[in-house]
Design a protein around this motif. Structure first.
Motif, PDB file in Angstrom:
ATOM      1  N   MET A   1       1.015  -1.622  -0.169  1.00 21.27           N
ATOM      2  CA  MET A   1       0.095  -0.635  -0.076  1.00 21.27           C
ATOM      3  C   MET A   1       1.068   1.575  -0.105  1.00 21.27           C
ATOM      4  N   THR A   2       0.707   2.229  -0.714  1.00 25.67           N
ATOM      5  CA  THR A   2       1.641   3.314  -0.723  1.00 25.67           C
ATOM      6  C   THR A   2       1.138   4.305   0.357  1.00 25.67           C
ATOM      7  N   ILE A   3       2.190   4.861   0.728  1.00 22.40           N
ATOM      8  CA  ILE A   3       1.794   5.774   1.633  1.00 22.40           C
ATOM      9  C   ILE A   3       0.817   7.655   1.623  1.00 22.40           C
ATOM     10  N   ARG A   4       0.494   7.487   0.846  1.00 17.78           N
ATOM     11  CA  ARG A   4      -0.927   8.518   0.378  1.00 17.78           C
ATOM     12  C   ARG A   4      -2.657   7.884   0.118  1.00 17.78           C
ATOM     13  N   THR A   5      -2.371   5.869   0.189  1.00 18.90           N
ATOM     14  CA  THR A   5      -3.380   5.213  -0.049  1.00 18.90           C
ATOM     15  C   THR A   5      -3.288   5.391   1.595  1.00 18.90           C
ATOM     16  N   ARG A   6      -2.333   4.826   2.766  1.00 22.54           N
ATOM     17  CA  ARG A   6      -1.979   5.108   4.317  1.00 22.54           C
ATOM     18  C   ARG A   6      -3.233   6.137   5.082  1.00 22.54           C
ATOM     19  N   LYS A   7      -2.821   7.953   4.112  1.00 23.10           N
ATOM     20  CA  LYS A   7      -2.729   8.414   4.397  1.00 23.10           C
ATOM     21  C   LYS A   7      -4.026   8.541   4.318  1.00 23.10           C
ATOM     22  N   PHE A   8      -4.608   8.329   2.864  1.00 19.01           N
ATOM     23  CA  PHE A   8      -5.947   8.752   3.376  1.00 19.01           C
ATOM     24  C   PHE A   8      -6.965   8.268   3.885  1.00 19.01           C
ATOM     25  N   LEU A   9      -6.745   6.881   4.087  1.00 19.50           N
ATOM     26  CA  LEU A   9      -7.512   5.780   4.941  1.00 19.50           C
ATOM     27  C   LEU A   9      -7.318   6.371   6.718  1.00 19.50           C
ATOM     28  N   GLY A  10      -5.650   6.491   7.000  1.00 14.69           N
ATOM     29  CA  GLY A  10      -5.735   7.121   7.467  1.00 14.69           C
ATOM     30  C   GLY A  10      -6.598   8.361   8.326  1.00 14.69           C
ATOM     31  N   ALA A  11      -6.573   9.094   7.406  1.00 16.23           N
ATOM     32  CA  ALA A  11      -7.153  10.029   7.679  1.00 16.23           C
ATOM     33  C   ALA A  11      -8.620  10.528   8.401  1.00 16.23           C
ATOM     34  N   ILE A  12      -8.744   9.238   7.245  1.00 14.27           N
ATOM     35  CA  ILE A  12     -10.632   8.709   7.626  1.00 14.27           C
ATOM     36  C   ILE A  12     -10.556   7.833   9.280  1.00 14.27           C
ATOM     37  N   ALA A  13     -10.126   7.071   9.266  1.00 18.90           N
ATOM     38  CA  ALA A  13      -9.816   6.865  10.638  1.00 18.90           C
ATOM     39  C   ALA A  13     -10.245   7.918  11.914  1.00 18.90           C
ATOM     40  N   LEU A  14      -9.489   8.688  11.494  1.00 19.70           N
ATOM     41  CA  LEU A  14      -9.335   9.862  12.402  1.00 19.70           C
ATOM     42  C   LEU A  14     -10.719  10.375  12.569  1.00 19.70           C
ATOM     43  N   LEU A  15     -11.107  10.694  11.247  1.00 19.47           N
ATOM     44  CA  LEU A  15     -11.881  11.504  11.766  1.00 19.47           C
ATOM     45  C   LEU A  15     -13.338  10.307  11.996  1.00 19.47           C
ATOM     46  N   VAL A  16     -13.158   9.283  12.028  1.00 17.98           N
ATOM     47  CA  VAL A  16     -14.059   8.364  12.474  1.00 17.98           C
ATOM     48  C   VAL A  16     -14.108   8.165  14.444  1.00 17.98           C
ATOM     49  N   LEU A  17     -12.725   8.328  14.612  1.00 19.15           N
ATOM     50  CA  LEU A  17     -12.265   8.361  15.650  1.00 19.15           C
ATOM     51  C   LEU A  17     -13.035   9.475  16.433  1.00 19.15           C
ATOM     52  N   ALA A  18     -12.550  10.730  15.547  1.00 11.69           N
ATOM     53  CA  ALA A  18     -12.801  12.018  16.132  1.00 11.69           C
ATOM     54  C   ALA A  18     -14.611  12.627  17.097  1.00 11.69           C
ATOM     55  N   THR A  19     -14.880  11.141  15.566  1.00  9.41           N
ATOM     56  CA  THR A  19     -16.491  11.738  15.685  1.00  9.41           C
ATOM     57  C   THR A  19     -16.899  11.067  17.091  1.00  9.41           C
ATOM     58  N   VAL A  20     -16.857   9.749  17.320  1.00 11.65           N
ATOM     59  CA  VAL A  20     -17.188   8.328  17.397  1.00 11.65           C
ATOM     60  C   VAL A  20     -17.265   8.682  19.061  1.00 11.65           C
ATOM     61  N   TRP A  21     -15.716   9.106  19.049  1.00 10.21           N
ATOM     62  CA  TRP A  21     -15.133   9.761  20.514  1.00 10.21           C
ATOM     63  C   TRP A  21     -15.876  10.858  20.996  1.00 10.21           C
ATOM     64  N   ALA A  22     -16.042  12.147  20.200  1.00 12.70           N
ATOM     65  CA  ALA A  22     -16.995  12.851  20.970  1.00 12.70           C
ATOM     66  C   ALA A  22     -19.060  12.859  21.709  1.00 12.70           C
ATOM     67  N   LEU A  23     -19.290  11.506  20.585  1.00 13.84           N
ATOM     68  CA  LEU A  23     -20.279  11.758  20.342  1.00 13.84           C
ATOM     69  C   LEU A  23     -20.900  11.023  21.905  1.00 13.84           C
ATOM     70  N   VAL A  24     -19.747   9.905  22.290  1.00  6.23           N
ATOM     71  CA  VAL A  24     -19.563   8.868  23.294  1.00  6.23           C
ATOM     72  C   VAL A  24     -19.312  10.085  24.399  1.00  6.23           C
ATOM     73  N   GLY A  25     -18.507  11.129  24.423  1.00  6.22           N
ATOM     74  CA  GLY A  25     -18.058  11.447  25.715  1.00  6.22           C
ATOM     75  C   GLY A  25     -18.729  12.376  26.172  1.00  6.22           C
ATOM     76  N   MET A  26     -20.052  13.464  24.889  1.00  6.73           N
ATOM     77  CA  MET A  26     -21.308  13.563  25.488  1.00  6.73           C
ATOM     78  C   MET A  26     -22.368  12.966  26.098  1.00  6.73           C
ATOM     79  N   VAL A  27     -23.014  12.011  25.230  1.00  2.66           N
ATOM     80  CA  VAL A  27     -23.496  10.866  25.836  1.00  2.66           C
ATOM     81  C   VAL A  27     -22.949   9.944  27.501  1.00  2.66           C
TER      82      VAL A  27
END
Length: 69
Positions: free
Chosen positions: A1-27
């Motif tokens: 896997m190229t570094i460009r693909t890993r960075k794209f998938l990692g950015a998506i994973a970080l966005l999902v992590l931050a969103t879920v973390w914030a929602l669970v934290g608020m609950v």
């Protein structure tokens, strides 16, 4: 896997992590034990606000790995 693909998938994973973390934290912040005290709220929000960094660190290090031949 190229570094460009890993960075794209990692950015998506970080966005999902931050969103879920914030929602669970608020609950969880609605818990009566936390909501009844200003000190507990302050400690809770500091811990939860900084807590997402630990699960994000492996994602970022995975994104930074060099390409394999």
């Amino acid at each position: 896997m190229t570094i460009r693909t890993r960075k794209f998938l990692g950015a998506i994973a970080l966005l999902v992590l931050a969103t879920v973390w914030a929602l669970v934290g608020m609950v969880l912040a609605q818990n009566a034990w936390i909501a009844s005290s200003g000190w507990r709220q302050a400690i809770y929000y500091v811990v939860v606000g900084m807590g997402w960094v630990l699960p994000a660190m492996p994602i970022v290090s995975w994104m930074q790995r060099p390409n394999r031949a």
